[in-house]
Design a protein around this motif. Structure first.
Motif, PDB file in Angstrom:
ATOM      1  N   LEU A  45       0.832  -1.204   0.000  1.00  0.00           N
ATOM      2  CA  LEU A  45       0.000   0.000   0.000  1.00  0.00           C
ATOM      3  C   LEU A  45       0.869   1.258   0.000  1.00  0.00           C
ATOM      4  CD1 LEU A  45      -2.841  -0.961   2.514  1.00  0.00           C
ATOM      5  CD2 LEU A  45      -3.075  -0.581   0.063  1.00  0.00           C
ATOM      6  N   LEU A  46       1.928   1.240   0.803  1.00  0.00           N
ATOM      7  CA  LEU A  46       2.839   2.388   0.844  1.00  0.00           C
ATOM      8  C   LEU A  46       3.584   2.534  -0.481  1.00  0.00           C
ATOM      9  CD1 LEU A  46       4.300   2.096   4.455  1.00  0.00           C
ATOM     10  CD2 LEU A  46       2.765   3.878   3.584  1.00  0.00           C
ATOM     11  N   ALA A  47       4.077   1.436  -1.024  1.00  0.00           N
ATOM     12  CA  ALA A  47       4.859   1.481  -2.265  1.00  0.00           C
ATOM     13  C   ALA A  47       4.027   1.960  -3.451  1.00  0.00           C
ATOM     14  CB  ALA A  47       5.451   0.104  -2.563  1.00  0.00           C
ATOM     15  N   LEU A  48       2.753   1.592  -3.464  1.00  0.00           N
ATOM     16  CA  LEU A  48       1.882   1.994  -4.564  1.00  0.00           C
ATOM     17  C   LEU A  48       1.290   3.396  -4.363  1.00  0.00           C
ATOM     18  CD1 LEU A  48      -0.030  -1.365  -5.176  1.00  0.00           C
ATOM     19  CD2 LEU A  48       1.788  -0.356  -6.585  1.00  0.00           C
ATOM     20  N   GLY A  49       1.593   3.991  -3.226  1.00  0.00           N
ATOM     21  CA  GLY A  49       1.077   5.331  -2.953  1.00  0.00           C
ATOM     22  C   GLY A  49      -0.423   5.359  -2.742  1.00  0.00           C
ATOM     23  N   ARG A  50      -0.969   4.293  -2.206  1.00  0.00           N
ATOM     24  CA  ARG A  50      -2.416   4.190  -2.009  1.00  0.00           C
ATOM     25  C   ARG A  50      -2.889   4.906  -0.749  1.00  0.00           C
ATOM     26  NH1 ARG A  50      -4.654  -0.809  -4.829  1.00  0.00           N
ATOM     27  NH2 ARG A  50      -3.722  -0.419  -6.856  1.00  0.00           N
ATOM     28  N   THR A  51      -2.079   5.777  -0.250  1.00  0.00           N
ATOM     29  CA  THR A  51      -2.481   6.564   0.902  1.00  0.00           C
ATOM     30  C   THR A  51      -2.138   8.022   0.639  1.00  0.00           C
ATOM     31  OG1 THR A  51      -2.169   6.928   3.258  1.00  0.00           O
ATOM     32  CG2 THR A  51      -0.316   6.010   2.099  1.00  0.00           C
ATOM     33  N   SER A  52      -3.112   8.866   0.814  1.00  0.00           N
ATOM     34  CA  SER A  52      -2.857  10.292   0.609  1.00  0.00           C
ATOM     35  C   SER A  52      -2.744  11.013   1.942  1.00  0.00           C
ATOM     36  CB  SER A  52      -3.976  10.913  -0.236  1.00  0.00           C
ATOM     37  OG  SER A  52      -5.227  10.689   0.387  1.00  0.00           O
ATOM     38  N   ASP A  53      -3.217  10.374   2.977  1.00  0.00           N
ATOM     39  CA  ASP A  53      -3.186  10.967   4.303  1.00  0.00           C
ATOM     40  C   ASP A  53      -1.893  10.569   5.017  1.00  0.00           C
ATOM     41  OD1 ASP A  53      -3.808  12.074   6.767  1.00  0.00           O
ATOM     42  OD2 ASP A  53      -5.229  10.497   7.321  1.00  0.00           O
ATOM     43  N   ARG A  58       1.704   6.856   8.342  1.00  0.00           N
ATOM     44  CA  ARG A  58       2.371   6.629   9.634  1.00  0.00           C
ATOM     45  C   ARG A  58       1.837   5.359  10.294  1.00  0.00           C
ATOM     46  NH1 ARG A  58       4.833  10.167  13.647  1.00  0.00           N
ATOM     47  NH2 ARG A  58       4.619   9.160  15.662  1.00  0.00           N
ATOM     48  N   GLU A  59       0.507   5.202  10.264  1.00  0.00           N
ATOM     49  CA  GLU A  59      -0.097   4.005  10.861  1.00  0.00           C
ATOM     50  C   GLU A  59       0.392   2.741  10.155  1.00  0.00           C
ATOM     51  OE1 GLU A  59      -4.445   1.919  11.670  1.00  0.00           O
ATOM     52  OE2 GLU A  59      -4.361   3.956  10.858  1.00  0.00           O
ATOM     53  N   TYR A  60       0.463   2.776   8.829  1.00  0.00           N
ATOM     54  CA  TYR A  60       0.946   1.623   8.070  1.00  0.00           C
ATOM     55  C   TYR A  60       2.388   1.296   8.459  1.00  0.00           C
ATOM     56  CZ  TYR A  60      -3.112   2.323   5.002  1.00  0.00           C
ATOM     57  OH  TYR A  60      -4.377   2.460   4.488  1.00  0.00           O
ATOM     58  N   GLY A  61       3.200   2.332   8.599  1.00  0.00           N
ATOM     59  CA  GLY A  61       4.591   2.126   9.015  1.00  0.00           C
ATOM     60  C   GLY A  61       4.680   1.509  10.391  1.00  0.00           C
ATOM     61  N   TYR A 111      -1.452  -3.048  20.382  1.00  0.00           N
ATOM     62  CA  TYR A 111      -2.177  -2.825  19.134  1.00  0.00           C
ATOM     63  C   TYR A 111      -3.078  -4.017  18.811  1.00  0.00           C
ATOM     64  CZ  TYR A 111      -3.218  -2.119  14.232  1.00  0.00           C
ATOM     65  OH  TYR A 111      -3.872  -1.987  13.032  1.00  0.00           O
ATOM     66  N   ARG A 112      -2.536  -5.227  18.908  1.00  0.00           N
ATOM     67  CA  ARG A 112      -3.349  -6.416  18.619  1.00  0.00           C
ATOM     68  C   ARG A 112      -4.514  -6.528  19.591  1.00  0.00           C
ATOM     69  NH1 ARG A 112      -0.575 -11.641  18.562  1.00  0.00           N
ATOM     70  NH2 ARG A 112      -2.571 -12.377  17.838  1.00  0.00           N
ATOM     71  N   ALA A 113      -4.272  -6.176  20.861  1.00  0.00           N
ATOM     72  CA  ALA A 113      -5.348  -6.220  21.853  1.00  0.00           C
ATOM     73  C   ALA A 113      -6.432  -5.206  21.507  1.00  0.00           C
ATOM     74  CB  ALA A 113      -4.784  -5.949  23.244  1.00  0.00           C
ATOM     75  N   GLU A 114      -6.025  -4.005  21.122  1.00  0.00           N
ATOM     76  CA  GLU A 114      -6.997  -2.979  20.756  1.00  0.00           C
ATOM     77  C   GLU A 114      -7.810  -3.409  19.538  1.00  0.00           C
ATOM     78  OE1 GLU A 114      -4.661   0.550  20.288  1.00  0.00           O
ATOM     79  OE2 GLU A 114      -4.428   0.823  22.450  1.00  0.00           O
ATOM     80  N   GLN A 115      -7.151  -4.049  18.572  1.00  0.00           N
ATOM     81  CA  GLN A 115      -7.859  -4.531  17.387  1.00  0.00           C
ATOM     82  C   GLN A 115      -8.907  -5.579  17.777  1.00  0.00           C
ATOM     83  OE1 GLN A 115      -6.881  -1.967  15.561  1.00  0.00           O
ATOM     84  NE2 GLN A 115      -7.030  -3.278  13.796  1.00  0.00           N
ATOM     85  N   ALA A 116      -8.649  -6.317  18.849  1.00  0.00           N
ATOM     86  CA  ALA A 116      -9.597  -7.336  19.328  1.00  0.00           C
ATOM     87  C   ALA A 116     -10.609  -6.741  20.303  1.00  0.00           C
ATOM     88  CB  ALA A 116      -8.830  -8.479  19.995  1.00  0.00           C
ATOM     89  N   GLY A 117     -10.522  -5.431  20.547  1.00  0.00           N
ATOM     90  CA  GLY A 117     -11.455  -4.779  21.459  1.00  0.00           C
ATOM     91  C   GLY A 117     -11.140  -5.011  22.916  1.00  0.00           C
ATOM     92  N   ILE A 118      -9.866  -5.259  23.211  1.00  0.00           N
ATOM     93  CA  ILE A 118      -9.450  -5.537  24.585  1.00  0.00           C
ATOM     94  C   ILE A 118      -8.549  -4.408  25.066  1.00  0.00           C
ATOM     95  CG2 ILE A 118      -8.142  -7.104  26.074  1.00  0.00           C
ATOM     96  CD1 ILE A 118      -8.962  -9.353  24.090  1.00  0.00           C
ATOM     97  N   LEU A 119      -8.844  -3.892  26.242  1.00  0.00           N
ATOM     98  CA  LEU A 119      -8.041  -2.844  26.853  1.00  0.00           C
ATOM     99  C   LEU A 119      -7.091  -3.494  27.857  1.00  0.00           C
ATOM    100  CD1 LEU A 119      -7.459   0.156  27.455  1.00  0.00           C
ATOM    101  CD2 LEU A 119      -9.316   0.042  29.143  1.00  0.00           C
ATOM    102  N   LEU A 120      -5.805  -3.278  27.671  1.00  0.00           N
ATOM    103  CA  LEU A 120      -4.811  -3.832  28.595  1.00  0.00           C
ATOM    104  C   LEU A 120      -4.526  -2.814  29.697  1.00  0.00           C
ATOM    105  CD1 LEU A 120      -2.232  -5.355  26.094  1.00  0.00           C
ATOM    106  CD2 LEU A 120      -3.975  -6.561  27.399  1.00  0.00           C
ATOM    107  N   ILE A 121      -4.615  -3.259  30.929  1.00  0.00           N
ATOM    108  CA  ILE A 121      -4.357  -2.389  32.069  1.00  0.00           C
ATOM    109  C   ILE A 121      -3.338  -3.083  32.954  1.00  0.00           C
ATOM    110  CG2 ILE A 121      -5.333  -1.268  34.098  1.00  0.00           C
ATOM    111  CD1 ILE A 121      -8.071  -1.376  32.626  1.00  0.00           C
TER     112      ILE A 121
END
Length: 162
Positions: A45-53, A58-61, A111-121
Motif C-alpha cells: 500500500l505504501l509502495a503503490l502510494g495508495r495513501t494520501s493521508d 504513519r499508521e501503516y509504518g 495494538y493487537r489487543a486494541e484490534q480485538a477490542g481488549i483494553l490492557l491495564i
C-alpha cells in the motif's frame, strides 16, 4: 519376544515424535505467515502510494514495524526451542527491572489487543526491587502468555479488559 516388543515400542515413539514435529512445523508456518502477510500488504500500500493521508502512512509504518517485531520474536522462539531441544539453552542473568519488562511486553501487544477490542491495564508496584533475570527470555515469556491470552482467552461478562 522381548526384543520385538522393545523394537515395537521404539518405532511407535519415533512415529509419535515425527508426528509432533510435523504438527509443530505446521503451526510455526501458520504463525509466521500472519505477520508476513500484514507486512507485505501494508508495504505494498505504501509502495503503490495508495495513501494520501500522512496519518495513514504513519499508521501503516507502525503496523509494519510491529509485525516485523512479532515475526522476529516468533523466529527467536523457534531458535530458542531448537537450542533447548539440543540442551544448549543459555541465559544471560543480570539485575533487571521487572516493571520495564512488563511495560515493554504490554506495548508490543497493545495494538493487537486494541484490534480485538481488549483494553490492557497494568497495575504494577512503583518500587519493585531489581531481580536477577534474563530480560530477553522474560520478555519472550510474557509475550507468549499475552499472545496466547489474546488468541485463546475468553472474556468476562460485560467487559473486554484485562
Amino acid at each position: 519376544l522381548a526384543g520385538m516388543l522393545t523394537l515395537l515400542i521404539a518405532v511407535r515413539r519415533e512415529r509419535r515424535a515425527n508426528q509432533l514435529k510435523s504438527i509443530f512445523i505446521s503451526n510455526v508456518t501458520h504463525e509466521l505467515k500472519t505477520p508476513l502477510t500484514l507486512i507485505h500488504m501494508f508495504g505494498e500500500l505504501l509502495a503503490l502510494g495508495r495513501t494520501s493521508d500522512p496519518g495513514d502512512a504513519r499508521e501503516y509504518g507502525e503496523i509494519i514495524t510491529r509485525e516485523s517485531d512479532r515475526l522476529s520474536r516468533l523466529i527467536d522462539n523457534v531458535l530458542d526451542f531448537s537450542r533447548i531441544e539440543r540442551g544448549k539453552a543459555a541465559y544471560d542473568f543480570a539485575p533487571g527491572e521487572l516493571t520495564q519488562v512488563v511495560e515493554r511486553g504490554l506495548d508490543l501487544v497493545r495494538y493487537r489487543a486494541e484490534q480485538a477490542g481488549i483494553l490492557l491495564i497494568a497495575r504494577l508496584e512503583p518500587a519493585l526491587p531489581p531481580v536477577m533475570m534474563d530480560e530477553n527470555s522474560m520478555t519472550l515469556l510474557l509475550l507468549n502468555l499475552l499472545e496466547n491470552a489474546l488468541k485463546y482467552g475468553g472474556t468476562e461478562q460485560g467487559g473486554r479488559s484485562w
